[in-house]
Design an enzyme around this catalytic site. Structure first.
Site, PDB file in Angstrom:
ATOM      1  N   ARG A   1     -16.940  35.684 -22.216  1.00 13.69           N
ATOM      2  CA  ARG A   1     -17.703  35.463 -20.990  1.00 13.69           C
ATOM      3  C   ARG A   1     -17.675  36.738 -20.136  1.00 13.69           C
ATOM      4  NH1 ARG A   1     -19.673  32.089 -23.453  1.00 13.69           N
ATOM      5  NH2 ARG A   1     -19.555  29.812 -23.207  1.00 13.69           N
TER       6      ARG A   1
ATOM      7  N   ARG B   1     -34.429  44.260  -1.123  1.00 15.41           N
ATOM      8  CA  ARG B   1     -33.380  43.982  -2.115  1.00 15.41           C
ATOM      9  C   ARG B   1     -33.851  44.508  -3.461  1.00 15.41           C
ATOM     10  NH1 ARG B   1     -28.745  43.503   0.554  1.00 15.41           N
ATOM     11  NH2 ARG B   1     -28.728  41.773   2.051  1.00 15.41           N
TER      12      ARG B   1
ATOM     13  N   ALA C   1     -25.471  38.742   7.033  1.00 17.69           N
ATOM     14  CA  ALA C   1     -24.449  38.480   6.019  1.00 17.69           C
ATOM     15  C   ALA C   1     -23.792  39.790   5.619  1.00 17.69           C
ATOM     16  CB  ALA C   1     -25.075  37.801   4.797  1.00 17.69           C
TER      17      ALA C   1
ATOM     18  N   LEU D   1     -20.093  41.542   3.160  1.00 19.12           N
ATOM     19  CA  LEU D   1     -18.915  41.372   2.313  1.00 19.12           C
ATOM     20  C   LEU D   1     -17.646  41.174   3.136  1.00 19.12           C
ATOM     21  CD1 LEU D   1     -19.514  44.274  -0.246  1.00 19.12           C
ATOM     22  CD2 LEU D   1     -20.042  41.863  -0.564  1.00 19.12           C
TER      23      LEU D   1
ATOM     24  N   GLU E   1     -20.413  41.032  11.207  1.00 16.36           N
ATOM     25  CA  GLU E   1     -21.744  41.180  10.618  1.00 16.36           C
ATOM     26  C   GLU E   1     -22.845  40.828  11.621  1.00 16.36           C
ATOM     27  OE1 GLU E   1     -22.461  42.602   7.853  1.00 16.36           O
ATOM     28  OE2 GLU E   1     -20.362  42.840   7.270  1.00 16.36           O
TER      29      GLU E   1
ATOM     30  N   GLU F   1     -25.449  43.801  12.418  1.00 17.41           N
ATOM     31  CA  GLU F   1     -26.815  43.672  11.930  1.00 17.41           C
ATOM     32  C   GLU F   1     -27.812  43.267  13.017  1.00 17.41           C
ATOM     33  OE1 GLU F   1     -27.155  41.287   8.431  1.00 17.41           O
ATOM     34  OE2 GLU F   1     -26.058  42.727   7.205  1.00 17.41           O
TER      35      GLU F   1
ATOM     36  N   PRO G   1     -22.307  30.755 -10.127  1.00 16.35           N
ATOM     37  CA  PRO G   1     -21.016  30.591 -10.804  1.00 16.35           C
ATOM     38  C   PRO G   1     -21.057  30.758 -12.316  1.00 16.35           C
ATOM     39  CG  PRO G   1     -21.879  28.474 -10.065  1.00 16.35           C
ATOM     40  CD  PRO G   1     -22.744  29.526  -9.451  1.00 16.35           C
ATOM     41  N   GLY G   2     -22.245  30.779 -12.911  1.00 15.80           N
ATOM     42  CA  GLY G   2     -22.323  31.045 -14.340  1.00 15.80           C
ATOM     43  C   GLY G   2     -22.210  32.519 -14.671  1.00 15.80           C
TER      44      GLY G   2
ATOM     45  N   GLU H   1     -18.622  35.271  -7.034  1.00 12.17           N
ATOM     46  CA  GLU H   1     -18.888  35.432  -5.606  1.00 12.17           C
ATOM     47  C   GLU H   1     -18.847  34.086  -4.888  1.00 12.17           C
ATOM     48  OE1 GLU H   1     -22.129  37.178  -2.385  1.00 12.17           O
ATOM     49  OE2 GLU H   1     -22.731  36.902  -4.470  1.00 12.17           O
TER      50      GLU H   1
ATOM     51  N   GLU I   1     -30.619  48.967   5.374  1.00 13.59           N
ATOM     52  CA  GLU I   1     -30.515  48.322   6.683  1.00 13.59           C
ATOM     53  C   GLU I   1     -31.306  49.059   7.759  1.00 13.59           C
ATOM     54  OE1 GLU I   1     -26.407  47.844   7.576  1.00 13.59           O
ATOM     55  OE2 GLU I   1     -26.127  46.212   6.134  1.00 13.59           O
TER      56      GLU I   1
END
Length: 215
Positions: free
Chosen positions: A48, A75, A87, A89, A104, A108, A126-127, A131, A155
């Site tokens: 995996r 993006r 948003a 990290l 944030e 921002e 999740p696959g 994160e 940004e």
């Protein structure tokens, strides 16, 4: 009749399958790629590959006119300019997610908020990635003091807007808005309002097993 247990309480639960080998073929500045050999229930071993991610926070900031603060940002992986909620990290392992969310929102949008609640905790993909994102609801929104944070790269081209909640719901259902945190945040807000109410939302410092932190 479909199989299953009517009325069954469903909740995600921690579980760890045996890993016989692991390696990190790529490590970037913030994220990396890990390869695990995982033992399946039948005894077979499969490989995996997944992104290793520090975790993120997002903020649905709601003003006194019931408008949500959104940002338009390019993006590159999807080759689109997306409307998103603020948003970012988690910069440091174990960082308090509320502090990160407040940072944030300031950086921002140059905004602060008086009332904070947890809207939802999600795994984005999740696959293929570990994160985890905590999405906050911020109310009592006002302009932040001091100098505006200097932005750069993608940004630097961000556009800011305040959009009524019904307009965002319409955009989501029409397939016009695609950002994960915006979609989950707005629809969770609507669900909470139509059900137990916003005061039933978890406190801003509620435990987050996916990314444990010190209060």
């Amino acid at each position: 009749m479909l199989p299953g247990h009517p009325g069954k309480h469903v909740a995600d639960a921690p579980e760890v399958w045996e890993v016989t080998a692991t390696e990190t073929p790529f490590q970037g500045k913030k994220t990396g790629v890990r390869t695990d050999d995982v033992v399946m229930p039948d005894g077979s071993v499969v490989r995996r590959d997944y992104q290793v991610h520090p975790g993120s926070v997002a903020v649905l900031a709601l003003d006194e006119e019931d408008r949500v603060l959104v940002l338009s940002q390019y993006r590159h992986p999807v080759r689109e300019k997306l409307w998103e909620i603020p948003a970012g990290l988690l910069d440091v392992p174990g960082e308090n997610p509320l502090h990160a969310a407040q940072r944030e929102l300031y950086e921002e949008a140059h905004v602060k908020a008086e009332d904070w609640r947890v809207l939802a905790d999600v795994y984005t993909t999740p696959g293929g990635s570990d994160e985890a994102v905590r999405i906050f609801l911020a109310r009592g929104v006002g302009a932040a003091e001091g100098e505006r944070y200097e932005v750069s790269e993608e940004e630097a081209e961000m556009e800011l807007a305040r959009v009524p909640v019904p307009d965002l719901v319409r955009g989501v259902l029409a397939g016009e808005l695609h950002n994960n945190c915006l979609v989950v945040g707005v629809m969770t807000l609507v669900a909470a309002r139509s059900g137990p109410g916003l005061d039933s939302l978890r406190e801003a410092d509620a435990p987050w097993p996916a990314r444990p932190f010190e209060k």
